[in-house]
Design a protein around this motif. Structure first.
Motif, PDB file in Angstrom:
ATOM      1  N   GLN A  61       0.846  -1.190   0.000  1.00 53.04           N
ATOM      2  CA  GLN A  61       0.000   0.000   0.000  1.00 53.04           C
ATOM      3  C   GLN A  61       0.887   1.248   0.000  1.00 53.04           C
ATOM      4  O   GLN A  61       2.031   1.190   0.431  1.00 53.04           O
ATOM      5  CB  GLN A  61      -0.905   0.010   1.236  1.00 53.04           C
ATOM      6  N   PRO A  62       0.303   2.386  -0.466  1.00 48.85           N
ATOM      7  CA  PRO A  62      -1.024   2.611  -1.015  1.00 48.85           C
ATOM      8  C   PRO A  62      -1.295   1.707  -2.217  1.00 48.85           C
ATOM      9  O   PRO A  62      -0.400   1.436  -3.007  1.00 48.85           O
ATOM     10  CB  PRO A  62      -1.011   4.085  -1.422  1.00 48.85           C
ATOM     11  N   MET A  63      -2.544   1.254  -2.350  1.00 51.40           N
ATOM     12  CA  MET A  63      -2.921   0.324  -3.409  1.00 51.40           C
ATOM     13  C   MET A  63      -3.953   0.963  -4.329  1.00 51.40           C
ATOM     14  O   MET A  63      -4.926   1.561  -3.866  1.00 51.40           O
ATOM     15  CB  MET A  63      -3.499  -0.961  -2.805  1.00 51.40           C
ATOM     16  N   ALA A  64      -3.725   0.818  -5.631  1.00 57.96           N
ATOM     17  CA  ALA A  64      -4.674   1.308  -6.628  1.00 57.96           C
ATOM     18  C   ALA A  64      -5.529   0.160  -7.128  1.00 57.96           C
ATOM     19  O   ALA A  64      -5.081  -0.997  -7.206  1.00 57.96           O
ATOM     20  CB  ALA A  64      -3.930   1.956  -7.792  1.00 57.96           C
ATOM     21  N   ALA A  65      -6.762   0.466  -7.465  1.00 56.26           N
ATOM     22  CA  ALA A  65      -7.634  -0.527  -8.090  1.00 56.26           C
ATOM     23  C   ALA A  65      -7.069  -0.912  -9.456  1.00 56.26           C
ATOM     24  O   ALA A  65      -6.349  -0.138 -10.096  1.00 56.26           O
ATOM     25  CB  ALA A  65      -9.048   0.033  -8.242  1.00 56.26           C
ATOM     26  N   ALA A  66      -7.402  -2.117  -9.916  1.00 55.80           N
ATOM     27  CA  ALA A  66      -6.910  -2.581 -11.217  1.00 55.80           C
ATOM     28  C   ALA A  66      -7.307  -1.615 -12.323  1.00 55.80           C
ATOM     29  O   ALA A  66      -6.571  -1.441 -13.302  1.00 55.80           O
ATOM     30  CB  ALA A  66      -7.469  -3.981 -11.499  1.00 55.80           C
ATOM     31  N   GLU A  67      -8.438  -0.941 -12.164  1.00 56.12           N
ATOM     32  CA  GLU A  67      -8.924  -0.011 -13.180  1.00 56.12           C
ATOM     33  C   GLU A  67      -8.248   1.354 -13.094  1.00 56.12           C
ATOM     34  O   GLU A  67      -8.464   2.206 -13.963  1.00 56.12           O
ATOM     35  CB  GLU A  67     -10.441   0.158 -13.048  1.00 56.12           C
ATOM     36  N   GLY A  68      -7.471   1.567 -12.018  1.00 57.63           N
ATOM     37  CA  GLY A  68      -6.739   2.818 -11.879  1.00 57.63           C
ATOM     38  C   GLY A  68      -7.566   4.003 -11.443  1.00 57.63           C
ATOM     39  O   GLY A  68      -7.078   5.149 -11.488  1.00 57.63           O
ATOM     40  N   ASP A  69      -8.782   3.777 -10.969  1.00 60.87           N
ATOM     41  CA  ASP A  69      -9.653   4.907 -10.637  1.00 60.87           C
ATOM     42  C   ASP A  69      -9.879   5.089  -9.137  1.00 60.87           C
ATOM     43  O   ASP A  69     -10.691   5.915  -8.722  1.00 60.87           O
ATOM     44  CB  ASP A  69     -10.999   4.771 -11.353  1.00 60.87           C
ATOM     45  N   LEU A  88     -17.919 -10.146  -5.609  1.00 61.59           N
ATOM     46  CA  LEU A  88     -17.483  -9.084  -6.513  1.00 61.59           C
ATOM     47  C   LEU A  88     -17.003  -9.634  -7.852  1.00 61.59           C
ATOM     48  O   LEU A  88     -17.217  -9.019  -8.904  1.00 61.59           O
ATOM     49  CB  LEU A  88     -16.388  -8.258  -5.839  1.00 61.59           C
ATOM     50  N   GLN A  89     -16.342 -10.774  -7.820  1.00 62.59           N
ATOM     51  CA  GLN A  89     -15.929 -11.392  -9.079  1.00 62.59           C
ATOM     52  C   GLN A  89     -17.132 -11.740  -9.942  1.00 62.59           C
ATOM     53  O   GLN A  89     -17.087 -11.603 -11.181  1.00 62.59           O
ATOM     54  CB  GLN A  89     -15.088 -12.643  -8.795  1.00 62.59           C
ATOM     55  N   ALA A  90     -18.211 -12.157  -9.310  1.00 59.16           N
ATOM     56  CA  ALA A  90     -19.433 -12.450 -10.066  1.00 59.16           C
ATOM     57  C   ALA A  90     -20.012 -11.194 -10.701  1.00 59.16           C
ATOM     58  O   ALA A  90     -20.751 -11.271 -11.698  1.00 59.16           O
ATOM     59  CB  ALA A  90     -20.468 -13.091  -9.141  1.00 59.16           C
ATOM     60  N   LEU A  91     -19.665 -10.029 -10.135  1.00 63.81           N
ATOM     61  CA  LEU A  91     -20.122  -8.754 -10.697  1.00 63.81           C
ATOM     62  C   LEU A  91     -19.137  -8.188 -11.714  1.00 63.81           C
ATOM     63  O   LEU A  91     -19.339  -7.087 -12.226  1.00 63.81           O
ATOM     64  CB  LEU A  91     -20.333  -7.735  -9.564  1.00 63.81           C
ATOM     65  N   GLY A  92     -18.048  -8.918 -11.955  1.00 64.33           N
ATOM     66  CA  GLY A  92     -17.086  -8.490 -12.963  1.00 64.33           C
ATOM     67  C   GLY A  92     -15.820  -7.870 -12.430  1.00 64.33           C
ATOM     68  O   GLY A  92     -14.961  -7.429 -13.214  1.00 64.33           O
ATOM     69  N   ALA A  93     -15.644  -7.816 -11.113  1.00 67.79           N
ATOM     70  CA  ALA A  93     -14.439  -7.215 -10.544  1.00 67.79           C
ATOM     71  C   ALA A  93     -13.219  -8.069 -10.843  1.00 67.79           C
ATOM     72  O   ALA A  93     -13.292  -9.303 -10.855  1.00 67.79           O
ATOM     73  CB  ALA A  93     -14.599  -7.050  -9.033  1.00 67.79           C
ATOM     74  N   GLN A  94     -12.090  -7.406 -11.084  1.00 75.92           N
ATOM     75  CA  GLN A  94     -10.825  -8.088 -11.335  1.00 75.92           C
ATOM     76  C   GLN A  94      -9.882  -7.865 -10.162  1.00 75.92           C
ATOM     77  O   GLN A  94      -9.821  -6.765  -9.609  1.00 75.92           O
ATOM     78  CB  GLN A  94     -10.184  -7.562 -12.622  1.00 75.92           C
ATOM     79  N   PHE A  95      -9.139  -8.909  -9.795  1.00 75.83           N
ATOM     80  CA  PHE A  95      -8.235  -8.843  -8.647  1.00 75.83           C
ATOM     81  C   PHE A  95      -6.829  -9.247  -9.073  1.00 75.83           C
ATOM     82  O   PHE A  95      -6.647 -10.202  -9.833  1.00 75.83           O
ATOM     83  CB  PHE A  95      -8.717  -9.746  -7.513  1.00 75.83           C
ATOM     84  N   GLN A 106     -12.624  -2.670  -4.546  1.00 75.26           N
ATOM     85  CA  GLN A 106     -13.657  -3.107  -5.476  1.00 75.26           C
ATOM     86  C   GLN A 106     -15.057  -2.977  -4.862  1.00 75.26           C
ATOM     87  O   GLN A 106     -16.031  -2.689  -5.567  1.00 75.26           O
ATOM     88  CB  GLN A 106     -13.388  -4.541  -5.921  1.00 75.26           C
ATOM     89  N   ALA A 107     -15.165  -3.183  -3.560  1.00 73.35           N
ATOM     90  CA  ALA A 107     -16.456  -3.010  -2.894  1.00 73.35           C
ATOM     91  C   ALA A 107     -16.925  -1.559  -3.014  1.00 73.35           C
ATOM     92  O   ALA A 107     -18.106  -1.285  -3.257  1.00 73.35           O
ATOM     93  CB  ALA A 107     -16.354  -3.427  -1.425  1.00 73.35           C
ATOM     94  N   TRP A 108     -16.005  -0.618  -2.865  1.00 72.71           N
ATOM     95  CA  TRP A 108     -16.348   0.798  -3.041  1.00 72.71           C
ATOM     96  C   TRP A 108     -16.773   1.076  -4.483  1.00 72.71           C
ATOM     97  O   TRP A 108     -17.759   1.772  -4.735  1.00 72.71           O
ATOM     98  CB  TRP A 108     -15.161   1.683  -2.658  1.00 72.71           C
TER      99      TRP A 108
END
Length: 629
Positions: A61-69, A88-95, A106-108
């Motif tokens: 950390q600090p950690m960025a989301a895979a999408e960078g946003d 979250l993976q079922a909703l399309g989130a990538q880890f 990803q929850a946020w």
């Protein structure tokens, strides 16, 4: 477990110096010796110190989301992160990692602030959304993990896990809030609704706050509360089965770690229950640690030894000697603000011992608040019955007069020490409980203050916020309101502050399974008879745990971490006690009547009265003033 810090500009997107954020993090390096990181963007700087517990190499950390946003710095543990990850993976989130930090990101992204009720665990975090240019500050339900904030003159907001991170920022004003002195002398700590320094706030437990670059900081928003307004139905066997289910889930969920894990073991009901359930769930021997005293009347290690033998734990113990008061300066440095709960000393020692063998330790904290295990709660239960029988017009003059004339007999057997009870019965239930919880009565505080300080304090009294909290509580009875006050006021201000600072001082993660929010909510719905029967508090817990623990552990009088400060202040610390009245630092404040302090110190040293708690408070205040400078 970690430490976080940062700077956020609410007036434009001014650049943030990464070295300034790094210095704030360096001040709390003990919270995270395994790694560090700083991330800056226009208007924002986030810093982190890491104590590696889960996904040791893969979650810096600090950690960025895979999408960078979105970017996060996070202190704590999310115990249901694997279940959330699947959802979250079922909703399309990538880890890209295997830990819990990325799950919060990803929850946020998927649920916004509605993610908070989905997080089961202890946490304080700062999450920046680059799309919305918004910073979310959030704290867990019970306040296990701390988070301080302050707004500076240049329009920036700084935050940190501990006050010392904030003190590393050169623009933070170091002006003492006089109302914090009133609070501290009443409670022995500075509660969460106040800070020792003007302009510094503590994000309340179960709250979040949103910051934007083009607006003043929004007020904190409560996202969780506990309600005592409803009652579960069922007999003791059925409710006990539900209780045991919740306790097992709470303990086993907190045994997840990629580093050595153990438990504190005092030999009392709560820590023994946690160890029993850990032993039930573990194929390997549980690692346990205990602290005793070289004063036999205060030593409980024989009970801890018995539990360790019963559950075949790998057990270590150490004794706190009568000269351990030499830790006073180190303790003051851990807490930043004055903190006078003397049990901090043995708590630090047991954390120190545990850290020699494990990185994570489970504790028994929380059950007394949730299930009415404190003697003051059972007294409150009985006092409310008396209040219900006598109208206030009769009760106030009768008990008020008796309470004023009754001697303060610290030396007498307990049944004859009725002054506090009589004064309490003269008041409302809320006022009476505030008196029971306070370590220094309002009458005694008034005799300590100088005329100048009484003018500074004005009409404010430390008890009023607690009384207001109890009167607004979602509760049915006086016992409900007392427990609500302990969960919302005493627990985060005293117990959890003590455990967080002493454990983090040695880079140990402490986990409190009995503060699992589902267990707390279950306890709040229990009928009163399942919590208190006669003089026995925590009744259903003790009945349920009889299948694991012997009766002489379950039903012996509660002791807790008692420290021999009364003896210290009549012996090796007598000189310090006498010196308080003439101390130059206290004198410069102008807050106190030095002749009154001298009289109280002499009375204690000579054995005429026991003023050890008050003298200890003043000694710790003196040391904290040096640090806050």
């Amino acid at each position: 477990m970690c430490g976080i810090a940062g700077i956020f500009h609410t007036e434009g997107l001014k650049p943030v110096d990464p070295d300034r954020v790094r210095r704030m993090c360096d001040a709390i390096a003990h919270r995270g010796p395994d790694g560090e990181g700083v991330w800056t963007a226009p208007g924002l700087g986030l810093g982190h110190r890491r104590l590696s517990i889960i996904d040791l190499a893969g979650s810096p950390q600090p950690m960025a989301a895979a999408e960078g946003d979105a970017v996060i710095v996070f202190n704590g543990e999310i115990y249901n992160f694997k279940d959330l990850r699947k959802e979250l993976q079922a909703l399309g989130a990538q880890f890209r990692t295997d830990g819990d930090t990325e799950v919060i990101l990803q929850a946020w992204r998927h649920w916004g602030t509605d993610c908070l009720p989905r997080l089961h665990g202890m946490f304080a975090f700062a999450l920046y959304d680059l799309r919305q240019r918004t910073l979310l500050l959030a704290r867990d339900r019970l306040g296990v993990k701390p988070l301080h904030t302050a707004r500076l003159a240049d329009g920036s907001v700084i935050f940190g896990s501990e006050l010392k991170a904030m003190l590393a920022h050169p623009s933070l004003r170091r002006e003492i809030d006089p109302l914090a002195i009133e609070d501290y002398l009443a409670w022995g700590y500075v509660p969460d609704h106040r800070s020792m320094l003007k302009g510094v706030d503590k994000l309340p437990a179960g709250h979040y706050q949103l910051l934007r670059h083009d607006a003043l900081p929004a007020a904190p928003v409560q996202w969780w509360d506990v309600s005592f307004a409803d009652r579960d139905r069922g007999n003791a066997d059925d409710l006990g089965a539900h209780l045991l289910h919740h306790m097992r889930e709470a303990v086993t969920s907190r045994m997840l770690a990629d580093v050595p894990l153990g438990a504190f073991l005092s030999g009392g009901v709560d820590s023994s229950s946690v160890v029993a359930l850990m032993a039930e769930a573990s194929a390997a021997p549980v690692k346990t640690c205990s602290i005793g005293f070289d004063v036999a009347a205060l030593d409980e290690t024989a009970y801890a030894d018995r539990i360790a033998q019963q559950f075949h734990t790998q057990h270590w113990k150490r004794s706190v000697s009568s000269d351990d008061f030499t830790l006073m300066d180190r303790l003051a440095g851990m807490f930043d603000e004055p903190f006078a709960d003397a049990s901090a000393l043995p708590t630090y020692r047991v954390c120190e011992l545990a850290r020699e063998h494990v990185t994570v330790a489970l504790s028994g904290d929380g059950a007394d608040e949730a299930f009415a295990g404190y003697r003051r709660q059972t007294f409150q239960h009985r006092e409310e019955q008396v209040r219900a029988l006598l109208p206030g017009a009769l009760r106030r003059p009768l008990f008020g007069t008796l309470g004023r004339i009754w001697p303060k007999a610290d030396w007498a057997p307990r049944p004859l020490r009725a002054k506090t009870t009589l004064l309490s019965l003269a008041e409302s239930g809320e006022e009476g409980y505030a008196r029971a919880l306070a370590v220094t009565s309002p009458e005694l505080r008034d005799t300590l203050y100088s005329a100048d300080f009484r003018r500074l304090r004005g009409d404010y009294r430390a008890e009023q916020p607690l009384v207001d909290l109890m009167r607004k509580a979602p509760a049915r009875s006086g016992l409900d309101r007392a427990q609500y006050a302990d969960l919302k006021f005493y627990l985060p201000g005293d117990i959890l502050t003590k455990v967080d600072r002493t454990s983090m001082a040695v880079s140990l993660e402490a986990r409190e399974p009995l503060l699992d929010h589902r267990l707390i909510e279950f306890g709040a719905r229990l009928p009163e008879r399942m919590r208190v029967r006669g003089s026995t508090g925590k009744w259903i817990v003790k009945q349920t745990m009889r299948r694991y623990l012997p009766d002489d552990v379950l039903f012996r009088p509660k002791m807790g971490f008692v420290t021999p400060i009364a003896q210290w202040l009549r012996g090796p610390l007598a000189g310090e006690a006498r010196g308080l009245a003439s101390d130059s630092v206290l004198a410069r404040t102008g807050w106190f009547d030095s002749s009154r302090i001298a009289s109280l110190s002499d009375d204690h040293i000579c054995g005429r009265a026991d003023h050890s708690r008050l003298i200890w408070q003043l000694l710790m205040l003196r040391r904290s003033l040096d640090l806050l400078g």
